[in-house]
Motif scaffolding. Structure first.
Motif, PDB file in Angstrom:
ATOM      1  N   TRP A   1       0.852  -1.191   0.000  1.00 44.56           N
ATOM      2  CA  TRP A   1       0.000   0.000   0.000  1.00 44.56           C
ATOM      3  C   TRP A   1       0.885   1.237   0.000  1.00 44.56           C
ATOM      4  O   TRP A   1       1.847   1.313   0.768  1.00 44.56           O
ATOM      5  CB  TRP A   1      -0.906   0.012   1.225  1.00 44.56           C
ATOM      6  N   VAL A   2       0.556   2.187  -0.860  1.00 53.45           N
ATOM      7  CA  VAL A   2       1.356   3.407  -0.993  1.00 53.45           C
ATOM      8  C   VAL A   2       0.438   4.621  -0.876  1.00 53.45           C
ATOM      9  O   VAL A   2      -0.583   4.702  -1.578  1.00 53.45           O
ATOM     10  CB  VAL A   2       2.104   3.445  -2.350  1.00 53.45           C
ATOM     11  N   GLY A   3       0.804   5.552  -0.025  1.00 52.34           N
ATOM     12  CA  GLY A   3       0.013   6.764   0.163  1.00 52.34           C
ATOM     13  C   GLY A   3       0.094   7.699  -1.028  1.00 52.34           C
ATOM     14  O   GLY A   3       1.116   7.746  -1.721  1.00 52.34           O
ATOM     15  N   LYS A   4      -0.970   8.452  -1.240  1.00 55.60           N
ATOM     16  CA  LYS A   4      -1.004   9.363  -2.389  1.00 55.60           C
ATOM     17  C   LYS A   4      -0.062  10.545  -2.223  1.00 55.60           C
ATOM     18  O   LYS A   4       0.319  11.193  -3.196  1.00 55.60           O
ATOM     19  CB  LYS A   4      -2.436   9.861  -2.609  1.00 55.60           C
ATOM     20  N   GLU A   5       0.303  10.848  -0.979  1.00 57.93           N
ATOM     21  CA  GLU A   5       1.207  11.971  -0.720  1.00 57.93           C
ATOM     22  C   GLU A   5       2.643  11.511  -0.520  1.00 57.93           C
ATOM     23  O   GLU A   5       3.458  12.233   0.051  1.00 57.93           O
ATOM     24  CB  GLU A   5       0.725  12.725   0.526  1.00 57.93           C
ATOM     25  N   THR A   6       2.969  10.311  -0.987  1.00 53.05           N
ATOM     26  CA  THR A   6       4.320   9.768  -0.782  1.00 53.05           C
ATOM     27  C   THR A   6       5.387  10.640  -1.419  1.00 53.05           C
ATOM     28  O   THR A   6       6.417  10.934  -0.822  1.00 53.05           O
ATOM     29  CB  THR A   6       4.410   8.337  -1.340  1.00 53.05           C
TER      30      THR A   6
ATOM     31  N   THR B   1       3.470  10.363  -6.999  1.00 57.31           N
ATOM     32  CA  THR B   1       2.173   9.824  -6.558  1.00 57.31           C
ATOM     33  C   THR B   1       1.110  10.923  -6.525  1.00 57.31           C
ATOM     34  O   THR B   1      -0.061  10.665  -6.829  1.00 57.31           O
ATOM     35  CB  THR B   1       2.289   9.163  -5.175  1.00 57.31           C
ATOM     36  N   ARG B   2       1.529  12.125  -6.187  1.00 63.07           N
ATOM     37  CA  ARG B   2       0.573  13.250  -6.212  1.00 63.07           C
ATOM     38  C   ARG B   2       0.154  13.558  -7.650  1.00 63.07           C
ATOM     39  O   ARG B   2      -1.016  13.875  -7.912  1.00 63.07           O
ATOM     40  CB  ARG B   2       1.187  14.484  -5.546  1.00 63.07           C
ATOM     41  N   ARG B   3       1.083  13.436  -8.562  1.00 66.66           N
ATOM     42  CA  ARG B   3       0.789  13.680  -9.975  1.00 66.66           C
ATOM     43  C   ARG B   3      -0.178  12.620 -10.516  1.00 66.66           C
ATOM     44  O   ARG B   3      -1.131  12.939 -11.245  1.00 66.66           O
ATOM     45  CB  ARG B   3       2.095  13.674 -10.766  1.00 66.66           C
ATOM     46  N   VAL B   4       0.041  11.368 -10.152  1.00 69.91           N
ATOM     47  CA  VAL B   4      -0.853  10.294 -10.581  1.00 69.91           C
ATOM     48  C   VAL B   4      -2.240  10.482  -9.972  1.00 69.91           C
ATOM     49  O   VAL B   4      -3.257  10.230 -10.636  1.00 69.91           O
ATOM     50  CB  VAL B   4      -0.269   8.919 -10.187  1.00 69.91           C
TER      51      VAL B   4
ATOM     52  N   ASP C   1      -8.617  13.582 -13.146  1.00 66.75           N
ATOM     53  CA  ASP C   1      -8.942  13.993 -14.506  1.00 66.75           C
ATOM     54  C   ASP C   1      -9.654  12.872 -15.266  1.00 66.75           C
ATOM     55  O   ASP C   1     -10.554  13.120 -16.069  1.00 66.75           O
ATOM     56  CB  ASP C   1      -7.663  14.384 -15.274  1.00 66.75           C
ATOM     57  N   MET C   2      -9.257  11.630 -15.041  1.00 61.95           N
ATOM     58  CA  MET C   2      -9.850  10.496 -15.741  1.00 61.95           C
ATOM     59  C   MET C   2     -11.292  10.249 -15.302  1.00 61.95           C
ATOM     60  O   MET C   2     -12.174   9.994 -16.131  1.00 61.95           O
ATOM     61  CB  MET C   2      -9.027   9.219 -15.480  1.00 61.95           C
ATOM     62  N   THR C   3     -11.522  10.307 -13.993  1.00 66.18           N
ATOM     63  CA  THR C   3     -12.800   9.860 -13.441  1.00 66.18           C
ATOM     64  C   THR C   3     -13.750  10.992 -13.100  1.00 66.18           C
ATOM     65  O   THR C   3     -14.967  10.790 -13.055  1.00 66.18           O
ATOM     66  CB  THR C   3     -12.567   9.031 -12.164  1.00 66.18           C
ATOM     67  N   GLY C   4     -13.192  12.155 -12.801  1.00 63.60           N
ATOM     68  CA  GLY C   4     -14.025  13.262 -12.341  1.00 63.60           C
ATOM     69  C   GLY C   4     -14.481  13.094 -10.905  1.00 63.60           C
ATOM     70  O   GLY C   4     -15.306  13.875 -10.414  1.00 63.60           O
ATOM     71  N   LEU C   5     -13.954  12.100 -10.200  1.00 64.27           N
ATOM     72  CA  LEU C   5     -14.379  11.819  -8.828  1.00 64.27           C
ATOM     73  C   LEU C   5     -13.430  12.450  -7.823  1.00 64.27           C
ATOM     74  O   LEU C   5     -12.263  12.718  -8.104  1.00 64.27           O
ATOM     75  CB  LEU C   5     -14.450  10.307  -8.595  1.00 64.27           C
ATOM     76  N   ASP C   6     -13.942  12.652  -6.607  1.00 69.09           N
ATOM     77  CA  ASP C   6     -13.166  13.222  -5.509  1.00 69.09           C
ATOM     78  C   ASP C   6     -12.360  12.099  -4.841  1.00 69.09           C
ATOM     79  O   ASP C   6     -12.930  11.098  -4.397  1.00 69.09           O
ATOM     80  CB  ASP C   6     -14.106  13.878  -4.498  1.00 69.09           C
ATOM     81  N   LEU C   7     -11.041  12.261  -4.739  1.00 67.31           N
ATOM     82  CA  LEU C   7     -10.179  11.221  -4.182  1.00 67.31           C
ATOM     83  C   LEU C   7      -9.727  11.516  -2.761  1.00 67.31           C
ATOM     84  O   LEU C   7      -8.890  10.799  -2.206  1.00 67.31           O
ATOM     85  CB  LEU C   7      -8.940  11.036  -5.059  1.00 67.31           C
ATOM     86  N   THR C   8     -10.304  12.529  -2.146  1.00 69.01           N
ATOM     87  CA  THR C   8      -9.864  12.932  -0.809  1.00 69.01           C
ATOM     88  C   THR C   8      -9.960  11.786   0.189  1.00 69.01           C
ATOM     89  O   THR C   8      -9.074  11.588   1.025  1.00 69.01           O
ATOM     90  CB  THR C   8     -10.698  14.124  -0.309  1.00 69.01           C
ATOM     91  N   THR C   9     -11.050  11.028   0.119  1.00 66.95           N
ATOM     92  CA  THR C   9     -11.264   9.944   1.088  1.00 66.95           C
ATOM     93  C   THR C   9     -11.086   8.553   0.467  1.00 66.95           C
ATOM     94  O   THR C   9     -11.502   7.554   1.050  1.00 66.95           O
ATOM     95  CB  THR C   9     -12.681  10.040   1.682  1.00 66.95           C
TER      96      THR C   9
ATOM     97  N   TRP D   1      -9.051   2.185  -5.374  1.00 66.22           N
ATOM     98  CA  TRP D   1     -10.477   2.029  -5.090  1.00 66.22           C
ATOM     99  C   TRP D   1     -11.008   3.350  -4.540  1.00 66.22           C
ATOM    100  O   TRP D   1     -10.498   3.873  -3.543  1.00 66.22           O
ATOM    101  CB  TRP D   1     -10.704   0.913  -4.066  1.00 66.22           C
ATOM    102  N   ILE D   2     -12.010   3.877  -5.230  1.00 64.44           N
ATOM    103  CA  ILE D   2     -12.564   5.189  -4.872  1.00 64.44           C
ATOM    104  C   ILE D   2     -13.833   4.975  -4.060  1.00 64.44           C
ATOM    105  O   ILE D   2     -14.724   4.213  -4.463  1.00 64.44           O
ATOM    106  CB  ILE D   2     -12.855   6.007  -6.138  1.00 64.44           C
ATOM    107  N   ARG D   3     -13.914   5.627  -2.907  1.00 66.18           N
ATOM    108  CA  ARG D   3     -15.051   5.451  -2.003  1.00 66.18           C
ATOM    109  C   ARG D   3     -16.153   6.479  -2.272  1.00 66.18           C
ATOM    110  O   ARG D   3     -15.946   7.514  -2.909  1.00 66.18           O
ATOM    111  CB  ARG D   3     -14.583   5.580  -0.547  1.00 66.18           C
TER     112      ARG D   3
END
Length: 515
Positions: free
Chosen positions: A362-367, A371-374, A380-388, A496-498
Motif C-alpha cells: 500500500w502506498v500513500g497518495k502523498e508519498t 504519486t501526487r501527480r498520478v 482527470d480520468m474519473t471526475g471523482l473526488d479522491l480525498t477519502t 479504489w474510490i469510495r
C-alpha cells in the motif's frame, strides 16, 4: 587440501591401529625385524593396506569428480538466469525448477557432503539453510504450473517440453520437476489431475506406486493393477507393492473386473465463462468506439486522454498512455522494498485453488511528487473526488499469479459489524481504477466473465469502471478476475474510490431500471 590430508592421515592411522590389534600377538611371536626372510609377509600386508588406501582415495577422487562435473552445469544455468533475472523467472517452468532445485537438490547435496570431508562447506550450508525455499514454496510453485495448465487447457506433455499456450520456449522440465507436481497433486487429493503428470515419469517404482494409488482412488482398478505388476518386476519383494496389488486384485473381483466410470460434476457456468475469457474465446460488446476525453476536467481541454470503450454492461473503459514508462518504473521500485503476501486463501487444501496469489504494498497518495501527480491524473480520468479514497495498492503476481472471480464493492450482508462500521465511514467502493505498469508476455488478462470482456495488460494503460449502480447498490455484472500469468511478470496498481466525497460530484439518482 589440508582437510583432505588430515582425512587421509586419520584413515591410515585407523587402518594401522586395526591391523595392530588383530595381528599384534603374531607380530610379537614372528619378530619380523630379526629375520629378513619373514619380512616378505609384511610387504604383502602393506600391499593390502596401500590398495585399501588407494580404494579410499579413489572414492574421494570420485566424489570430487562428481562435484566437478555438476558445478559447471549448475553454474551455467545460474549465470544464464542472472543475465536477465526477471526474464528468466518470468517463465513459470524456470521459476518452478529454481524452487525445486533449492528445496530438493541442495538437501541431497547436503547428505552427500556430510562425510568426513567438506566440513567448511557444511558450515556454510547451515548458514544459508534458513534462506532456502520451504516445502510450502515448492507447493506454491507446483500449484502455479497446475493452475496455468487447467485455466488455459494446456497439455501436460507440451508444458514438460516448454511449449506454453502455443509458444515454444528454451526451457523444459526434468523428471524430478514433473514428479514434484504429480506428488503434490496426489497428496492433495487431486488424483485426477495427478495422473497425467505421473504417467510421464513411470520408470521409478515409487512413481508407479503413487500413480497406482491415484487410479485406485478413481476406481480405475485395472490400470492400477497393471502398474503394480510392472513395479513388482523391478522389486519383487517390495511388501508395500505386494499389499497394494492384493488389495487391487480383491477390488477387481468385487466389481467383476468392471472399471467404474467417473461421474463428472456439472461445471459451474461462471467458471467456464472465466476460463473461456482467459483463453480469449469470448466476445464482448460490439458497440464500441474510441474517443478523446476533453470534458471530465478543465485540464483535459488542453491535454485530452485517449479512451477505448471495452463494454457497455457494465460500462468499462480503457485509458491509453496515462502513465509514462518512468512513472511505472518508479511505482514498481517504490513497491519492491516491502512487498508482502496479500490475500492468500486455500480452498479444499489445494494451493492451485487459492483465491489470490500475489504480493502487494500500500502506498500513500502523498508519498512523493509522482504519486501526487498520478492522483491528479485519476481525478482527470474519473471526475471523482479522491480525498477519502484508499491508498494505492501496487501488486506483483508470482508464478501463475492470479486473482479468482470477485467484486470490488463490499457486500454488507456478508461482513461483520466491526468491518461494516469502518466501511460506513468512507462508504462503499463506488469505482475502480486499475493501472497496468508492465507488459505481460502471455496470460494475466483481466476478465469480466458475465460480459465476456478480456483486457490484456499493456504498460501505461488503465481500466476504469463503476462498481455501484446510480442508487448505490452493488452491480453484480462487475464480477471480474485476473487470469493466471503464463509467462511474464505482471505489475498493476489499483485505486479504489469510495462514496464519501462524491455527493456533489456524482449525486445519487433514482434506482436503475436495469436491476
Amino acid at each position: 587440501m589440508e582437510c583432505k590430508l588430515k582425512t587421509l592421515l586419520r584413515c591410515i592411522l585407523t587402518l594401522l591401529g586395526t591391523f595392530a590389534l588383530v595381528h599384534g600377538n603374531s607380530q610379537q611371536q614372528a619378530n619380523h625385524a630379526l629375520s629378513v626372510a619373514s619380512m616378505p609377509l609384511l610387504l604383502d600386508l602393506e600391499t593390502k593396506l596401500i590398495d585399501n588406501l588407494e580404494d579410499y582415495a579413489n572414492e574421494l577422487e570420485q566424489k570430487l569428480q562428481i562435484f566437478r562435473s555438476y558445478i559447471p552445469v549448475m553454474r551455467t544455468e545460474n549465470e544464464k538466469a542472472r543475465l536477465d533475472a526477471m526474464s528468466y523467472l518470468s517463465n513459470p517452468l524456470n521459476g518452478l525448477s529454481l524452487i525445486r532445485r533449492l528445496h530438493q537438490d541442495w538437501f541431497k547435496w547436503q547428505g552427500y557432503m556430510d562425510q568426513l570431508v567438506g566440513t567448511v562447506q557444511m558450515r556454510n550450508f547451515d548458514g544459508w539453510r534458513k534462506d532456502l525455499p520451504k516445502k510450502a514454496d515448492l507447493s506454491d510453485a507446483c500449484a502455479a504450473i497446475v493452475r496455468i495448465q487447467i485455466t488455459y487447457d494446456l497439455k501436460v506433455e507440451d508444458i514438460i517440453k516448454g511449449k506454453l499456450d502455443g509458444r515454444q520456449y528454451n526451457s523444459s522440465m526434468s523428471s524430478a520437476d514433473i514428479f514434484a507436481i504429480g506428488h503434490y497433486l496426489a497428496k492433495g487429493k487431486a488424483e485426477a489431475e495427478a495422473v497425467p503428470w505421473l504417467q510421464e515419469v513411470t520408470q521409478d517404482v515409487r512413481v508407479m506406486k503413487l500413480l497406482a494409488e491415484c487410479h485406485i482412488k478413481q476406481k480405475h482398478y485395472t490400470k492400477a493393477l497393471a502398474l503394480l505388476e510392472s513395479g513388482l518386476k523391478f522389486e519383487a519383494y517390495n511388501a508395500d507393492l505386494q499389499r497394494l496389488w492384493n488389495k487391487t486384485k480383491n477390488l477387481i473381483e468385487i466389481y467383476q473386473n468392471n472399471t467404474l466410470l467417473d461421474v463428472k460434476k456439472l461445471e459451474d457456468p461462471m467458471i467456464k465463462a472465466y476460463t473461456l475469457a482467459c483463453r480469449g474465446l469470448t466476445e464482448g460488446s460490439t458497440r464500441l468506439h474510441c474517443f478523446y476525453n476533453f470534458n471530465t476536467t478543465q485540464f483535459l481541454r488542453l491535454a485530452p486522454l485517449r479512451v477505448e470503450e471495452v463494454g457497455l454492461h457494465p460500462y468499462v473503459v480503457l485509458y491509453h498512455d496515462v502513465l509514462t514508462r518512468m512513472e511505472s518504473e518508479e511505482l514498481m521500485e517504490l513497491a519492491l522494498s516491502s512487498l508482502k503476501v496479500s490475500g492468500v486463501y486455500r480452498v479444499q487444501g489445494l494451493a492451485f485453488k487459492r483465491m489470490r496469489t500475489v504480493k502487494a504494498r500500500w502506498v500513500g497518495k502523498e508519498t512523493n511528487d509522482m504519486t501526487r501527480r498520478v492522483t491528479r491524473r485519476i481525478r482527470d480520468m474519473t471526475g471523482l473526488d479522491l480525498t477519502t479514497s484508499e491508498f494505492f495498492q501496487i501488486i506483483n503476481y508470482g508464478i501463475g499469479g492470479h486473482y479468482n472471480m470477485h467484486k470490488d464493492y463490499f457486500d454488507f450482508t456478508s461482513i461483520n459489524n466491526i468491518k461494516k462500521s469502518k466501511i460506513d465511514k468512507l462508504g462503499n467502493r463506488i469505482a475502480t481504477v486499475l493501472f497496468y505498469l508492465f507488459d505481460v508476455e502471455q496470460g494475466g488478462a483481466t476478465v469480466f466473465p458475465k460480459s465476456g470482456y478480456t483486457i490484456y495488460p499493456r504498460a501505461g494503460t488503465a481500466l476504469f469502471w463503476y462498481n455501484l449502480h446510480t442508487d448505490g447498490i452493488g452491480d453484480p455484472s462487475t464480477l471480474h478476475a485476473a487470469c493466471p500469468v503464463i509467462v511474464g511478470s505482471k505489475w498493476v496498481m489499483t485505486e479504489w474510490i469510495r462514496e464519501l466525497g462524491q455527493l456533489f460530484v456524482k449525486p445519487c439518482l433514482e434506482p436503475s431500471s436495469e436491476q
